[in-house]
Design an enzyme around this catalytic site. Structure first.
Site, PDB file in Angstrom:
ATOM      1  N   HIS A   1       0.851  -1.192   0.000  1.00 15.60           N
ATOM      2  CA  HIS A   1       0.000   0.000   0.000  1.00 15.60           C
ATOM      3  C   HIS A   1       0.886   1.242   0.000  1.00 15.60           C
ATOM      4  O   HIS A   1       1.453   1.606   1.027  1.00 15.60           O
ATOM      5  CB  HIS A   1      -0.895  -0.066   1.261  1.00 15.60           C
ATOM      6  CG  HIS A   1      -1.811   1.104   1.429  1.00 15.60           C
ATOM      7  ND1 HIS A   1      -2.474   1.364   2.612  1.00 15.60           N
ATOM      8  CD2 HIS A   1      -2.200   2.091   0.572  1.00 15.60           C
ATOM      9  CE1 HIS A   1      -3.217   2.448   2.481  1.00 15.60           C
ATOM     10  NE2 HIS A   1      -3.061   2.911   1.250  1.00 15.60           N
ATOM     11  N   ASP A  25      -9.395  -0.757   4.875  1.00 15.16           N
ATOM     12  CA  ASP A  25      -8.163  -0.569   5.634  1.00 15.16           C
ATOM     13  C   ASP A  25      -8.363   0.547   6.648  1.00 15.16           C
ATOM     14  O   ASP A  25      -8.622   1.683   6.269  1.00 15.16           O
ATOM     15  CB  ASP A  25      -7.040  -0.216   4.648  1.00 15.16           C
ATOM     16  CG  ASP A  25      -5.684  -0.049   5.309  1.00 15.16           C
ATOM     17  OD1 ASP A  25      -5.565  -0.314   6.519  1.00 15.16           O
ATOM     18  OD2 ASP A  25      -4.738   0.361   4.596  1.00 15.16           O
TER      19      ASP A  25
END
Ligand code: DX5
Ligand code: ZN
Length: 213
Positions: free
Chosen positions: A64, A169
């Site tokens: 990420h 997330d």
């Protein structure tokens, strides 16, 4: 749909990454948070650390990138062993161009959207994406509270027929994972909820069960 748990090593003990990875051996993916101190007000780890831990772990790496210039660094992370490279729609680079770059490196591409970003920005690219990441906190730090108000973005993606992975997330725990799964998410990042427990592998199983409902 397969429910996948992706623990974030941001919440792990960086002095003992190899043994921390063993504590999460039942993960479906390893979520690696990369922060540049510019796109977000925090700095985490870079490609050399990803390359090092790749040697001691064969679970797919979900990287990420919370960085301003994903186009410039995608190759470094591809070489380091990222399997999925996820960058932000709000970065300085073009979404289409960055996806093409990641695909040309032979990696899966994903786009992340911050809580205040409309999900519509990813619509033109859905056929090229393996995953869409809907942030459930402002990126930058672990341990924040889950933002339930972003769930309609996930519902919208599913309503329009998107059948790829939708990842959430931020603030995912055994309770909030149920809310995100109900909205249509199927990949769940969890940092604090996994690493701050005595037996992370047990927590991963609990999270998976709760997501499967
Ligand atoms: C936040 C990161 C998250 C973070 C999640 O910017 O992208 O992946 O590690 O941490 P928790 O699960 O503690 O909210
Ligand atoms: Zn993350």
């Amino acid at each position: 749909m397969d429910m996948k748990i992706a623990p974030s090593i941001l919440a792990s003990d960086y002095a003992n990454l190899e043994s921390e990875l063993k504590r999460i051996s039942s993960s479906d993916m390893i979520h690696v948070d990369v922060m540049d101190g510019h796109f977000v007000p925090n700095i985490s780890i870079g490609a050399p650390v990803v390359a090092a831990i790749k040697k001691v772990c064969n679970i797919p790496f979900d990287v990420h990138l919370m960085i301003s210039e994903p186009l410039k660094y995608a190759e470094d992370f591809a070489k380091a062993g990222a399997d999925i490279i996820c960058f932000h729609a709000e970065s300085d680079n073009g979404i289409g161009e960055t996806i093409e770059k990641i695909l040309s490196l032979g990696k899966k591409a994903a786009v992340a959207v911050k809580p205040n970003t409309e999900i519509d920005v990813v619509f033109p690219y859905l056929d090229k994406l393996s995953m869409v990441l809907v942030m459930t906190v402002e990126p930058g730090f672990g341990g924040q509270s889950f933002m339930e108000h972003v769930m309609p973005k996930i519902e919208k993606l599913r309503e329009m027929g998107y059948s790829g992975d939708i990842e959430v997330d931020g603030g995912i725990d055994p309770a909030t994972i149920k809310i995100a799964a109900k909205a249509g998410a199927n990949v769940f990042v969890a940092g604090s909820a996994v690493f701050k427990t005595a037996v992370p592998n047990d927590t991963i199983e609990l999270l998976r069960n709760n997501a499967e409902g």
